[in-house]
Design a protein around this motif. Structure first.
Motif, mmCIF file in Angstrom:
data_model
loop_
_atom_site.group_PDB
_atom_site.id
_atom_site.type_symbol
_atom_site.label_atom_id
_atom_site.label_comp_id
_atom_site.label_asym_id
_atom_site.label_seq_id
_atom_site.Cartn_x
_atom_site.Cartn_y
_atom_site.Cartn_z
ATOM 1 N N PRO A 89 0.863 -1.274 0.090
ATOM 2 C CA PRO A 89 -0.098 -0.140 0.031
ATOM 3 C C PRO A 89 0.636 1.092 -0.015
ATOM 4 C CG PRO A 89 -0.958 -1.705 1.526
ATOM 5 C CD PRO A 89 0.367 -2.228 1.015
ATOM 6 N N ARG A 90 1.772 1.480 0.715
ATOM 7 C CA ARG A 90 2.836 2.465 0.963
ATOM 8 C C ARG A 90 3.463 2.713 -0.501
ATOM 9 N NH1 ARG A 90 8.077 4.063 2.527
ATOM 10 N NH2 ARG A 90 7.974 5.815 3.679
ATOM 11 N N GLU A 91 3.952 1.819 -0.983
ATOM 12 C CA GLU A 91 4.609 1.937 -2.277
ATOM 13 C C GLU A 91 3.439 2.663 -3.368
ATOM 14 O OE1 GLU A 91 7.964 -1.651 -2.088
ATOM 15 O OE2 GLU A 91 6.767 -1.664 -3.709
ATOM 16 N N LYS A 92 2.473 1.849 -3.469
ATOM 17 C CA LYS A 92 1.410 2.395 -4.635
ATOM 18 C C LYS A 92 1.011 3.802 -4.167
ATOM 19 C CE LYS A 92 -1.033 -2.374 -4.591
ATOM 20 N NZ LYS A 92 -1.220 -2.554 -5.862
ATOM 21 N N GLY A 93 1.060 4.341 -2.846
ATOM 22 C CA GLY A 93 0.515 5.811 -2.684
ATOM 23 C C GLY A 93 1.773 6.417 -2.938
ATOM 24 N N LEU A 94 2.882 6.140 -2.815
ATOM 25 C CA LEU A 94 4.000 7.123 -3.312
ATOM 26 C C LEU A 94 4.468 6.997 -4.523
ATOM 27 C CD1 LEU A 94 6.588 5.976 -0.173
ATOM 28 C CD2 LEU A 94 5.161 8.384 -0.356
ATOM 29 N N ILE A 95 4.212 5.969 -5.190
ATOM 30 C CA ILE A 95 4.478 5.852 -6.646
ATOM 31 C C ILE A 95 3.268 6.715 -7.569
ATOM 32 C CG2 ILE A 95 4.592 4.379 -8.871
ATOM 33 C CD1 ILE A 95 5.761 2.210 -6.963
ATOM 34 N N HIS A 96 2.047 6.424 -7.046
ATOM 35 C CA HIS A 96 0.945 6.937 -7.689
ATOM 36 C C HIS A 96 1.015 8.888 -7.291
ATOM 37 C CE1 HIS A 96 -1.645 4.603 -10.172
ATOM 38 N NE2 HIS A 96 -1.327 3.602 -9.133
ATOM 39 N N MET A 97 1.399 9.001 -6.006
ATOM 40 C CA MET A 97 1.620 10.580 -5.875
ATOM 41 C C MET A 97 2.826 11.148 -6.699
ATOM 42 S SD MET A 97 2.834 12.493 -2.162
ATOM 43 C CE MET A 97 4.373 11.674 -2.144
ATOM 44 N N MET A 98 3.730 10.626 -6.645
ATOM 45 C CA MET A 98 4.964 11.013 -7.205
ATOM 46 C C MET A 98 4.855 11.239 -8.903
ATOM 47 S SD MET A 98 6.979 12.546 -5.160
ATOM 48 C CE MET A 98 8.408 12.747 -5.861
ATOM 49 N N ASN A 99 3.968 10.021 -9.252
ATOM 50 C CA ASN A 99 3.526 10.144 -10.788
ATOM 51 C C ASN A 99 2.713 11.151 -11.157
ATOM 52 O OD1 ASN A 99 3.185 8.224 -13.350
ATOM 53 N ND2 ASN A 99 1.108 8.417 -12.597
ATOM 54 N N LYS A 100 1.632 11.297 -10.315
ATOM 55 C CA LYS A 100 0.875 12.718 -10.660
ATOM 56 C C LYS A 100 1.558 14.149 -10.391
ATOM 57 C CE LYS A 100 -3.029 14.235 -11.558
ATOM 58 N NZ LYS A 100 -4.402 14.726 -10.689
ATOM 59 N N ARG A 101 2.387 13.914 -9.401
ATOM 60 C CA ARG A 101 3.122 15.471 -9.282
ATOM 61 C C ARG A 101 4.023 15.521 -10.452
ATOM 62 N NH1 ARG A 101 5.619 15.675 -3.222
ATOM 63 N NH2 ARG A 101 3.270 16.035 -3.014
ATOM 64 N N ALA A 102 4.770 14.310 -11.131
ATOM 65 C CA ALA A 102 5.437 14.594 -12.079
ATOM 66 C C ALA A 102 4.590 15.039 -13.412
ATOM 67 C CB ALA A 102 6.156 13.303 -12.391
ATOM 68 N N ILE B 71 -3.936 8.325 -2.523
ATOM 69 C CA ILE B 71 -4.467 8.149 -1.507
ATOM 70 C C ILE B 71 -5.246 6.889 -1.589
ATOM 71 C CG2 ILE B 71 -5.679 8.998 0.591
ATOM 72 C CD1 ILE B 71 -4.730 11.943 -0.101
ATOM 73 N N THR B 72 -6.203 6.912 -2.439
ATOM 74 C CA THR B 72 -7.047 6.129 -2.661
ATOM 75 C C THR B 72 -6.523 4.572 -2.907
ATOM 76 O OG1 THR B 72 -8.713 7.475 -3.633
ATOM 77 C CG2 THR B 72 -9.192 5.188 -4.048
ATOM 78 N N GLU B 73 -5.540 4.647 -3.758
ATOM 79 C CA GLU B 73 -4.701 3.417 -4.160
ATOM 80 C C GLU B 73 -4.201 3.017 -2.798
ATOM 81 O OE1 GLU B 73 -3.314 1.319 -6.491
ATOM 82 O OE2 GLU B 73 -4.711 2.297 -8.149
ATOM 83 N N TYR B 74 -3.609 3.828 -1.701
ATOM 84 C CA TYR B 74 -2.945 3.306 -0.487
ATOM 85 C C TYR B 74 -4.349 2.688 0.241
ATOM 86 C CZ TYR B 74 -1.307 3.304 4.127
ATOM 87 O OH TYR B 74 -0.926 3.070 5.417
ATOM 88 N N LEU B 75 -5.346 3.353 0.357
ATOM 89 C CA LEU B 75 -6.369 3.005 1.321
ATOM 90 C C LEU B 75 -7.128 1.527 0.801
ATOM 91 C CD1 LEU B 75 -8.407 6.414 1.885
ATOM 92 C CD2 LEU B 75 -6.871 5.262 3.693
ATOM 93 N N ASP B 76 -7.273 1.558 -0.537
ATOM 94 C CA ASP B 76 -7.709 0.272 -1.205
ATOM 95 C C ASP B 76 -7.005 -0.785 -1.063
ATOM 96 O OD1 ASP B 76 -9.940 -0.784 -2.293
ATOM 97 O OD2 ASP B 76 -9.055 -0.716 -4.426
ATOM 98 N N ALA B 77 -5.633 -0.741 -0.843
ATOM 99 C CA ALA B 77 -4.711 -1.689 -0.881
ATOM 100 C C ALA B 77 -4.454 -2.315 0.668
ATOM 101 C CB ALA B 77 -3.554 -1.453 -1.422
ATOM 102 N N LEU B 78 -5.109 -1.524 1.653
ATOM 103 C CA LEU B 78 -4.732 -1.801 3.104
ATOM 104 C C LEU B 78 -5.191 -3.154 3.603
ATOM 105 C CD1 LEU B 78 -5.150 1.550 5.136
ATOM 106 C CD2 LEU B 78 -3.094 0.004 4.825
ATOM 107 N N ASP B 79 -6.419 -3.517 3.099
ATOM 108 C CA ASP B 79 -6.900 -4.808 3.445
ATOM 109 C C ASP B 79 -6.820 -6.093 2.671
ATOM 110 O OD1 ASP B 79 -8.628 -4.093 1.366
ATOM 111 O OD2 ASP B 79 -10.582 -4.050 2.455
ATOM 112 N N GLY B 80 -5.872 -5.877 1.522
ATOM 113 C CA GLY B 80 -5.366 -6.839 0.652
ATOM 114 C C GLY B 80 -6.614 -7.027 -0.205
ATOM 115 N N ASN B 81 -7.713 -6.291 -0.100
ATOM 116 C CA ASN B 81 -8.957 -7.001 -1.058
ATOM 117 C C ASN B 81 -9.514 -5.403 -1.874
ATOM 118 O OD1 ASN B 81 -11.338 -8.068 -2.210
ATOM 119 N ND2 ASN B 81 -12.509 -7.302 0.112
ATOM 120 N N PRO B 82 -8.889 -5.128 -2.942
ATOM 121 C CA PRO B 82 -9.024 -3.982 -3.682
ATOM 122 C C PRO B 82 -10.573 -3.909 -4.210
ATOM 123 C CG PRO B 82 -7.606 -5.066 -4.771
ATOM 124 C CD PRO B 82 -7.662 -5.857 -3.616
#
Lengths: 218, 218
Positions: A89-102, B71-82
Motif C-alpha cells: 500500500p505504501r509503495e502504491k501511494g508514493l508511486i502514484h503521488m510522485m507520478n501525478k506530481r511529475a 491516497i485511494t490506491e493506498y487505502l484500497d490496498a490496506l485490506d488486501g482486497n481492492p
C-alpha cells in the motif's frame, strides 16, 4: 495488443518505456497517429479516446485503454508481479503521488507550454492558444525541475528505492523539455546527471526503435 | 492516520468517500486546512505537499501521501482486497482511465473555472487569474457531462460493472459543479438521475459529517 501512438512523443515514451521494462515489446504492434496532421483530434480517433491524446492501448478483444497511468497499470499487472506501480500500500501511494506530481508539475506543464506558447504542432492543429497560460506553465515546469533535483539529492529514484512509473513520468517530462529546448537549470546538476544515467537504460534508450508495423502483430 | 483537508471540498470528498467505502473512518482523524484563508498555499503546508492541494494523508510513521488517486490506491490496498481500484489488469486499466478522464475533462476543468473565471476563494488567495482559460475549461466540463451521460446510458457505473474510484471522481466533479452553480444540461437526464442515486450512498451522503478532531485520533 495494439498501441496507437506517435513514436517520438513524450507521452508515448511513457508506455514504450513501461513495455520494455516489462519485456512485453514482442506482444505489441504499433499504429501511427500522426500528431503533425492532427489525426489525434479527428473523429475517427476521438472515438477511440474521448480526450484526443496518444497513446491508446487496444486489447485483442477491442477494449480501449487510454491514459499512460492506466495503460501502465494494465501492463504492470499482466504478469502478476507489479514492478512499476507498487507492491505494498505504501509503495502504491508514493508511486502514484510522485507520478501525478511529475505530470501536473513537469510533463503536463511543458505540454501546455508547447501547445500554447510555441508554434506547437503548427497552425492547422493549434487552433486555440493561450500564450499567457502557456508561459506560466513553462515557469511552473522550471520550478519543478528544482523540486525533483532536491528529491534526487536524497534518494536514487523519484518515489521509492527502485525504478517505477514515477521515474518514467519524470523522464518523459525531461524528454519533452529537450524537444522544446527548455534547459534544465544549471543549479539542477543532480537531476541532469540522473537523466543522463536514465537515458542509458535500454528501455529509455531504445524506445523509439521499438515500433514494428501494426500488420505484423495482433 | 491523519488527513489534512477541508470538509466540504470536492477533492477531499474523493478521499472521504473512499474511506467510507472501505469502512476506514474510525482509523483516521482530520486536520482542517482552511482554503478560504489560503492555508494550502502557505510554507508550512507546502512542506507537506509541494503542489499545495488538499487532501494529504499522513501515515503514523510520518509518510505523506498527496493526490487523491494515490491516497485511494493506498487505502484500497490496506485490506488486501481492492474494491475501488480494480482487481484484474483490465479493471485496473479501465478504472484508471476513467478516473483520469473524469479528472481532466470534468473535475479539474471545473476547478480551473472556479479559480480563474469566478471569484474563487477570494482576492487574497486567487492572486493570478486567467479568465479566458477558466471559461474554456467550464465549456469543456459541460461537454464532459454529455460524455458521461452517454457512458451511463450504457452501463451502471463509469468504468466497469461495480462502483469504483472512477465513479467517485465523477461524483466529486458533480459536487463541484453544484458548488459553482454549473447546472447539468437538461439533456443529460441519465447523468442527473445517476448523481441523485449516488447521493443516497452512505459514503457520499455522510462524507462532510465524518470529521472528528485530530486530537481524538492518531
Amino acid at each position: 495488443m495494439k498501441i496507437y501512438d506517435f513514436p517520438v512523443g513524450p507521452y508515448p515514451a511513457r508506455v514504450r518505456i513501461a513495455l520494455a521494462e516489462k519485456k512485453l515489446q514482442s506482444r505489441v504492434s504499433f499504429a501511427l497517429v500522426d500528431l503533425r496532421k492532427g489525426q489525434h483530434k479527428q473523429v475517427e480517433f476521438l472515438a477511440k479516446n474521448y480526450s484526443g491524446t496518444v497513446p491508446v492501448l487496444e486489447l485483442d478483444d477491442g477494449t480501449l485503454i487510454a491514459e499512460c497511468t492506466a495503460i501502465t497499470e494494465y501492463l504492470d499487472a499482466l504478469d502478476g508481479n507489479p514492478s512499476l506501480t507498487g507492491r505494498t500500500p505504501r509503495e502504491k501511494g508514493l508511486i502514484h503521488m510522485m507520478n501525478k506530481r511529475a505530470e501536473i508539475e513537469l510533463l503536463d506543464a511543458i505540454s501546455v507550454y508547447f501547445h500554447h506558447a510555441t508554434s506547437g504542432l503548427g497552425p492547422d492543429v493549434e487552433i486555440y492558444q493561450n500564450q499567457e497560460w502557456g508561459l506560466r506553465q513553462r515557469d511552473k515546469a522550471i520550478r519543478a525541475m528544482a523540486y525533483f533535483d532536491g528529491i534526487l539529492q536524497r534518494q536514487p529514484f523519484v518515489a521509492c528505492d527502485y525504478f517505477s512509473m514515477a521515474d518514467i513520468t519524470v523522464i518523459a517530462g525531461l524528454i519533452f523539455a529537450e524537444l522544446v529546448k527548455l534547459a534544465v537549470p544549471s543549479e539542477c546538476g543532480t537531476l541532469a546527471a540522473w537523466f543522463a544515467e536514465m537515458k542509458q537504460r535500454p528501455s529509455v534508450r531504445d524506445r523509439v526503435a521499438m515500433s514494428k508495423p501494426a500488420a505484423a502483430g495482433g
